[in-house]
Motif scaffolding. Sequence first.
Motif: not given
Length: 216
Positions: A127-156
């Motif tokens: 479901x895309x949730x973190x397995x903590x001990x295997x996870x390294x911080x990423x610069x990728x910002x994760x936001x709720x889909x409900x915050x997107x606006x028209x013309x935004x391109x995003x990946x689930x």
Amino acid sequence: MKKMTNNREDYLKIIFKLKEAGFKVTNKLIAQHLNISTASVSEMLKKLAKDNLVVLYKNNIDLTDETIEFTKNLLSKHRLWETFLLTKLNYTWQDVHEQAERLEHVTDESLKAKLNEYLDYPVFCPHGSIIYENFKESNEDVVGMDSLVINDIAKIVRVHSDKELLSYLDRLGLNIGSEFEVISRDIFDNSMKIKYKDNEIIVSVKALSAIFVSKK
């Protein structure tokens, strides 16, 4: 740490998840998520506080540093089992959660380590949730889909492990990794129209709040 029960562990998990999602955790919010009375929640929280598992202060509920690490470990066990069930036993992503709920409580550290190694140290569950001990911080910002606006391109990248939601996404043909463009928002019910693989899809406002994306 005081000997845990499945019920106590479930309380710690829901508190942790709510805090991680940015909520101020209250008795009422816990009761809603566990589908029990606020009186039952209050009684359990007093017991957890007495055993130094939670901190209660001015209507706010926090975990101690020790219980944060304990809960991360428990969630990692759950998510490793979800990954195993999906990738090795061909469960659907709707059905892995319930089985993993049972398995997480009986998994010791040795079994968890062997399972993690067998799965080649996955970073995310189905479901895309973190397995903590295997996870390294990423610069990728994760936001709720409900915050997107028209013309935004995003990946689930993550969704709530709710069986009805997962079945709904299956019907839409969406999954972890699906990349799409926002076309419009409905002025009546605020549902979102997206373009995915040359198809236009309507996503309900209820689902939007349970889907998390990274913007391109």
